[in-house]
Write an enzyme that holds these catalytic residues in place. Sequence first.
Site, PDB file in Angstrom:
ATOM      1  N   SER A  23       3.837  19.293  19.499  1.00  0.00           N
ATOM      2  CA  SER A  23       3.214  18.943  18.222  1.00  0.00           C
ATOM      3  C   SER A  23       4.027  19.523  17.068  1.00  0.00           C
ATOM      4  CB  SER A  23       1.775  19.458  18.160  1.00  0.00           C
ATOM      5  OG  SER A  23       1.734  20.852  18.396  1.00  0.00           O
ATOM      6  N   THR A 155     -22.878  -9.143 -11.965  1.00  0.00           N
ATOM      7  CA  THR A 155     -23.556  -8.949 -10.686  1.00  0.00           C
ATOM      8  C   THR A 155     -23.223 -10.207  -9.891  1.00  0.00           C
ATOM      9  OG1 THR A 155     -25.600 -10.033 -11.370  1.00  0.00           O
ATOM     10  CG2 THR A 155     -25.488  -7.660 -11.741  1.00  0.00           C
ATOM     11  N   HIS A 156     -23.023 -10.060  -8.613  1.00  0.00           N
ATOM     12  CA  HIS A 156     -22.590 -11.177  -7.756  1.00  0.00           C
ATOM     13  C   HIS A 156     -21.275 -11.789  -8.252  1.00  0.00           C
ATOM     14  CE1 HIS A 156     -26.789 -11.189  -6.175  1.00  0.00           C
ATOM     15  NE2 HIS A 156     -27.059 -10.914  -7.437  1.00  0.00           N
ATOM     16  N   SER A 277       8.466 -11.137  -8.257  1.00  0.00           N
ATOM     17  CA  SER A 277       8.625 -11.858  -7.002  1.00  0.00           C
ATOM     18  C   SER A 277      10.093 -12.187  -6.812  1.00  0.00           C
ATOM     19  CB  SER A 277       7.796 -13.142  -7.057  1.00  0.00           C
ATOM     20  OG  SER A 277       8.313 -14.092  -6.154  1.00  0.00           O
ATOM     21  N   LYS A 283       6.342 -14.367 -11.881  1.00  0.00           N
ATOM     22  CA  LYS A 283       5.296 -13.477 -11.358  1.00  0.00           C
ATOM     23  C   LYS A 283       5.387 -12.026 -11.814  1.00  0.00           C
ATOM     24  CE  LYS A 283       2.797 -14.004  -8.262  1.00  0.00           C
ATOM     25  NZ  LYS A 283       2.414 -14.363  -6.921  1.00  0.00           N
ATOM     26  N   ASN A 285       3.256  -8.841 -10.299  1.00  0.00           N
ATOM     27  CA  ASN A 285       2.239  -8.549  -9.283  1.00  0.00           C
ATOM     28  C   ASN A 285       1.698  -7.120  -9.367  1.00  0.00           C
ATOM     29  OD1 ASN A 285       2.576 -11.133  -8.185  1.00  0.00           O
ATOM     30  ND2 ASN A 285       4.273 -10.424  -6.915  1.00  0.00           N
ATOM     31  N   GLU A 290      -2.820  -3.060  -5.276  1.00  0.00           N
ATOM     32  CA  GLU A 290      -3.013  -3.668  -3.952  1.00  0.00           C
ATOM     33  C   GLU A 290      -2.782  -2.655  -2.833  1.00  0.00           C
ATOM     34  OE1 GLU A 290      -1.446  -8.053  -3.810  1.00  0.00           O
ATOM     35  OE2 GLU A 290      -0.275  -6.923  -5.263  1.00  0.00           O
ATOM     36  N   TYR A 317     -12.488  24.093  23.826  1.00  0.00           N
ATOM     37  CA  TYR A 317     -11.200  23.515  23.430  1.00  0.00           C
ATOM     38  C   TYR A 317     -10.680  22.563  24.503  1.00  0.00           C
ATOM     39  CZ  TYR A 317      -6.392  22.806  22.042  1.00  0.00           C
ATOM     40  OH  TYR A 317      -5.215  22.209  21.680  1.00  0.00           O
ATOM     41  N   GLN A 322      -5.457  18.461  19.650  1.00  0.00           N
ATOM     42  CA  GLN A 322      -4.151  18.454  18.974  1.00  0.00           C
ATOM     43  C   GLN A 322      -3.959  17.160  18.171  1.00  0.00           C
ATOM     44  OE1 GLN A 322      -0.644  20.166  20.934  1.00  0.00           O
ATOM     45  NE2 GLN A 322       0.248  18.126  20.918  1.00  0.00           N
ATOM     46  N   LYS A 325      -4.447  16.467  13.964  1.00  0.00           N
ATOM     47  CA  LYS A 325      -3.606  16.790  12.803  1.00  0.00           C
ATOM     48  C   LYS A 325      -3.019  15.575  12.104  1.00  0.00           C
ATOM     49  CE  LYS A 325      -2.854  21.015  14.925  1.00  0.00           C
ATOM     50  NZ  LYS A 325      -3.655  20.398  16.007  1.00  0.00           N
TER      51      LYS A 325
HETATM   52  N1  ARG Z   1      -0.848  22.691  19.591  1.00  0.00           N
HETATM   53  C1  ARG Z   1      -2.186  22.948  19.967  1.00  0.00           C
HETATM   54  C2  ARG Z   1      -3.146  22.147  19.085  1.00  0.00           C
HETATM   55  O1  ARG Z   1      -2.728  21.653  18.124  1.00  0.00           O
HETATM   56  C3  ARG Z   1      -2.486  24.393  19.792  1.00  0.00           C
HETATM   57  C4  ARG Z   1      -3.552  24.906  20.707  1.00  0.00           C
HETATM   58  C5  ARG Z   1      -3.073  24.857  22.094  1.00  0.00           C
HETATM   59  N2  ARG Z   1      -3.973  25.502  22.978  1.00  0.00           N
HETATM   60  C6  ARG Z   1      -3.874  25.349  24.274  1.00  0.00           C
HETATM   61  N3  ARG Z   1      -4.742  25.990  24.986  1.00  0.00           N
HETATM   62  N4  ARG Z   1      -2.984  24.586  24.845  1.00  0.00           N
HETATM   63  O2  ARG Z   1      -4.300  22.003  19.381  1.00  0.00           O
END
Ligand code: ARG
Length: 457
Positions: A23, A155-156, A277, A283, A285, A290, A317, A322, A325
């Site tokens: 990651s 409205t509408h 365009s 044009k 735009n 958008e 966990y 992971q 993120k």
């Molecule tokens: N890279 C992991 C995450 O983003 C960190 C936690 C990892 N924990 C584990 N027990 N493998 O969640």
Amino acid sequence: MKKPWSGRFKHKTSEKVEAFTESISFDKRLWKYDITGSIAHAKMLSKQGIISQKDSAAIVKGLMEIAENINSGKFGFRKELEDIHMNIESALSEKIGQAGKKLHTARSRNDQVSLDLRLYLKEETEEIISIINTLQKTFLEISERHMDAIMPGYTHLQRAQPVLLSHHFLAYVEMLQRDRNRFEDSVKRIDVLPLGSCAISGTTLPIDRTYTAKALGFKAISGNSIDAVSDRDFAIEFLSCSSITMMHLSRLAEELILWSTEEFRFIEISDEFTTGSSIMPQKKNPDVAELIRGKTGRVYGNLISLLTIMKGLPLSYNRDLQEDKLPVFDTVDTLKACLEIMTEMLPGIKFRTERMRTSAGEAYSTATDIAEYLVKKDVPFREAHEITGKIVLYCIEKDITLQSLELEKLKAFSPVISKDIFSVLDPAESVKARSTYGGTSPSEVRRQIKRYKKILK
Ligand code: ARG
């Protein structure tokens, strides 16, 4: 590179798995928070006598050097070290030796990653709130500058009643105020220290979580270690607040797109914020608007991603987490970019106020004013509505406006009508007369502008 879990293993992780599970390519963005968290943790460990003062000082110094390295782009992130936590910890041990290996005492990546994400989201949320504030102020400025502009309210998507352009824009100030309040409230749930929950159940070592919470500026401490390492509600809430804000931006974007069409001709977006365009020379735009509308889909998708990742996950966990993120980072970037570019685009928009006003006077938009005029002359509202409907139908059939009706003709619809009716047919008078709290009259709109000027510092 030796893995921290190598004791239990006979064989190396396959390269494919390293590439699949890493990651670092995206969570390196958390480096600052990871280091801040580790420094507070190391200080707490030595204060509690779990590690020596000397080791703690070496850790803090080493971490600060690593921070400098990362900041100046000299740090080499390594995929085989999986994530930001192991990259930094491993660099620390390389730098300071044995002492570095003590940093991860009474800690797990499970509580560490939640800590980093919370520190990150707390900071980003504050920033988003401040950008929303600037956008609200921009709306106030435009509203003040165009206090005379009257437009048709819809409205509408059918012309309904004349309103002030400022009143229409203040509607967005209200939406943004709720968005902002939601973000502010969400901080309460982000602002909780998970560190000290360790892998799942806490630790046998005598840590001081209150100290760490204070050092990192957390208002609260998580009360259940199992929940703390598996909770991502705060991130879902962030994505949810962001989705609602994007929905508001998207509605605004849609209106700007519509208003800039030849069919409406209410506004002209400046050249800097439009594109041409490659084939049609005439044009212009509204691509920025958008794209804001389009990116809303992405932000909704991010919310659904994380909700789906969490659904059915057993406590506590799981590595699935992971995957939280990317949607969070993408949302932060997208929302900030959209808020910022909208804030920059708005002041350059040219309002064709003449055209708006003409449009506001068409389509029998003051019919409700006639009905209310009759009510004031003691006609029951339902009857007043019926009479006015007949007047409108008459005008439609004759293809004339309400304003061009002669008094004698009007009297034929109701004997209580006299020449004072003509003032209520004027869109400006219609707007001025809607002076109920929160209504569109200039006095009420000014009241709201004043109220918001106080709220938005
Ligand atoms: N890279 C992991 C995450 O983003 C960190 C936690 C990892 N924990 C584990 N027990 N493998 O969640």
